[in-house]
Scaffold this motif. Structure first.
Motif, PDB file in Angstrom:
ATOM      1  N   ARG A  94      -0.229   9.401 -17.324  1.00  0.00           N
ATOM      2  CA  ARG A  94      -0.241  10.729 -16.721  1.00  0.00           C
ATOM      3  C   ARG A  94       0.776  11.667 -17.373  1.00  0.00           C
TER       4      ARG A  94
ATOM      5  N   ILE B 237       6.520   7.799  -4.146  1.00  0.00           N
ATOM      6  CA  ILE B 237       6.025   8.145  -2.815  1.00  0.00           C
ATOM      7  C   ILE B 237       4.532   7.836  -2.709  1.00  0.00           C
ATOM      8  N   GLU B 238       3.812   8.115  -3.778  1.00  0.00           N
ATOM      9  CA  GLU B 238       2.376   7.827  -3.812  1.00  0.00           C
ATOM     10  C   GLU B 238       2.112   6.328  -3.718  1.00  0.00           C
ATOM     11  N   VAL B 239       2.833   5.534  -4.518  1.00  0.00           N
ATOM     12  CA  VAL B 239       2.608   4.080  -4.553  1.00  0.00           C
ATOM     13  C   VAL B 239       2.986   3.426  -3.231  1.00  0.00           C
TER      14      VAL B 239
ATOM     15  N   GLY C 168       6.485   5.605   4.200  1.00  0.00           N
ATOM     16  CA  GLY C 168       6.617   6.710   3.274  1.00  0.00           C
ATOM     17  C   GLY C 168       7.184   7.879   4.047  1.00  0.00           C
TER      18      GLY C 168
ATOM     19  N   ASP D 203       7.608  11.516  -7.072  1.00  0.00           N
ATOM     20  CA  ASP D 203       6.256  11.715  -6.555  1.00  0.00           C
ATOM     21  C   ASP D 203       5.410  10.452  -6.737  1.00  0.00           C
ATOM     22  N   PHE D 204       5.578   9.807  -7.884  1.00  0.00           N
ATOM     23  CA  PHE D 204       4.858   8.563  -8.173  1.00  0.00           C
ATOM     24  C   PHE D 204       5.249   7.470  -7.177  1.00  0.00           C
TER      25      PHE D 204
ATOM     26  N   GLY E 203       3.488   4.835  -0.349  1.00  0.00           N
ATOM     27  CA  GLY E 203       2.719   5.371   0.760  1.00  0.00           C
ATOM     28  C   GLY E 203       1.379   4.687   0.902  1.00  0.00           C
ATOM     29  N   GLU E 204       0.811   4.253  -0.244  1.00  0.00           N
ATOM     30  CA  GLU E 204      -0.481   3.579  -0.215  1.00  0.00           C
ATOM     31  C   GLU E 204      -0.351   2.114   0.148  1.00  0.00           C
TER      32      GLU E 204
ATOM     33  N   PHE F  46       1.122   5.729 -14.501  1.00  0.00           N
ATOM     34  CA  PHE F  46       2.137   6.788 -14.446  1.00  0.00           C
ATOM     35  C   PHE F  46       2.447   7.293 -15.844  1.00  0.00           C
TER      36      PHE F  46
END
Length: 310
Positions: free
Chosen positions: A117, A290-292, A300, A287-288, A294-295, A114
């Protein structure tokens, strides 16, 4: 008097409920904070804040004025961003409060990516299982795990749902037997995560029946990782979020019990103070997250929602 500075000072003093904390947040001395408030009150011809040596509180006029000041300052900030696209990139210091176990088991390994990025962003991550006051303590965002998110003026975004599992070590079950029903837990050694909303009572549901078991724990502790260590050592049984022990269950290091009964779930939320003007650094971290999450598991969930009762 610089009116913009005075309004900014007033907003921070009101939101933090402290002259000293506002000074630290804005990098101004205590006399400068007091002077700005006094000059603003003189210009308006109204007292905005009642203050003594021990405490402060907004007057009725102060509460009304604050609502307009917040809208005005937020609108100015949005206008600046619209005219300066480069500032839309996440930058500055992002202060985040998060529970220790959630972070260490599901989040911390992804933090370096993160930050890579977003090279202009600095992350100050405070790991603490207590429930912080986001505004008063100066956090931009907090991650909270709860069976029930209380009403507040914060905005919440659901990240994941963590089901719990009753489990123990095979050595414990070999010595004490596997409970066949929740009622049998009274004869077992229980390990209690004392910060949980269900620390004192464990709830089990099956076919419309609900059984609530009072927890008589030999060992109570404020860390889920410590609970996991005690489980591994065969000290007793505990009700713990399944993601924390998933690998142990898969390898046989721990064994689940009463799996034909449903039990509690903990929902993880990201909570933050602003409902309209989310800073780029906060949006990037949301956003980070939700991405983590969610995976790494279910839940999520839906878009952000406001928990305010107003």
């Amino acid at each position: 008097m610089d009116r913009f500075t005075a309004l900014t000072v007033f907003r921070h003093v009101a939101e933090l409920n402290s002259f000293a904390q506002a000074g630290r947040r804005l990098g101004l001395s205590a006399p400068a904070i007091s002077k700005n408030i006094a000059e603003l009150e003189a210009r308006l011809g109204a007292r905005l804040i009642h203050r003594t040596t021990r405490r402060m509180a907004l007057t009725e006029e102060g509460r009304i004025y604050l609502e307009h000041v917040v809208r005005g300052l937020d609108a100015l900030a949005e206008a600046d961003q619209a005219l300066c696209p480069v500032k839309a990139a996440p930058s500055g210091v992002l202060r985040v409060s998060a529970p220790m176990t959630v972070t260490l088991t599901r989040l911390s390994t992804a933090i370096p990516a993160f930050l890579a990025r977003h090279p202009a962003l600095r992350l100050d991550l405070d790991l603490d299982d207590r429930r912080v006051d986001i505004v008063r303590e100066g956090f931009d965002l907090a991650i909270r795990g709860s069976d029930h998110l209380e009403d507040s003026s914060l905005v919440a975004r659901r990240l994941a749902v963590m089901p719990h599992v009753l489990c123990g070590a095979p050595s414990y079950f070999a010595a004490h037997g596997v409970p066949a029903s929740p009622a049998e837990l009274g004869a077992h050694a229980c390990i209690r995560f004392s910060l949980s909303g269900h620390a004192d009572t464990w709830e089990f549901r099956q076919d419309g029946r609900v059984e609530r078991i009072a927890v008589d724990a030999r060992y109570s502790v404020t860390s889920s990782l410590a609970v996991r260590d005690a489980l591994r050592a065969g000290l007793g049984l505990s009700l713990i979020p399944r993601p924390y022990v998933e690998e142990d269950l898969e390898t046989g290091r721990l064994q689940a019990a009463l799996e034909d009964w449903r039990t509690v779930e903990t929902t993880l939320h990201a909570v933050y103070p602003s409902r309209q003007h989310v800073a780029p650094k906060i949006r990037a971290f949301l956003d980070f997250l939700i991405e983590v999450f969610g995976e790494s598991g279910p839940g999520g969930g839906p878009p952000a929602y406001d928990t305010s009762t107003r």
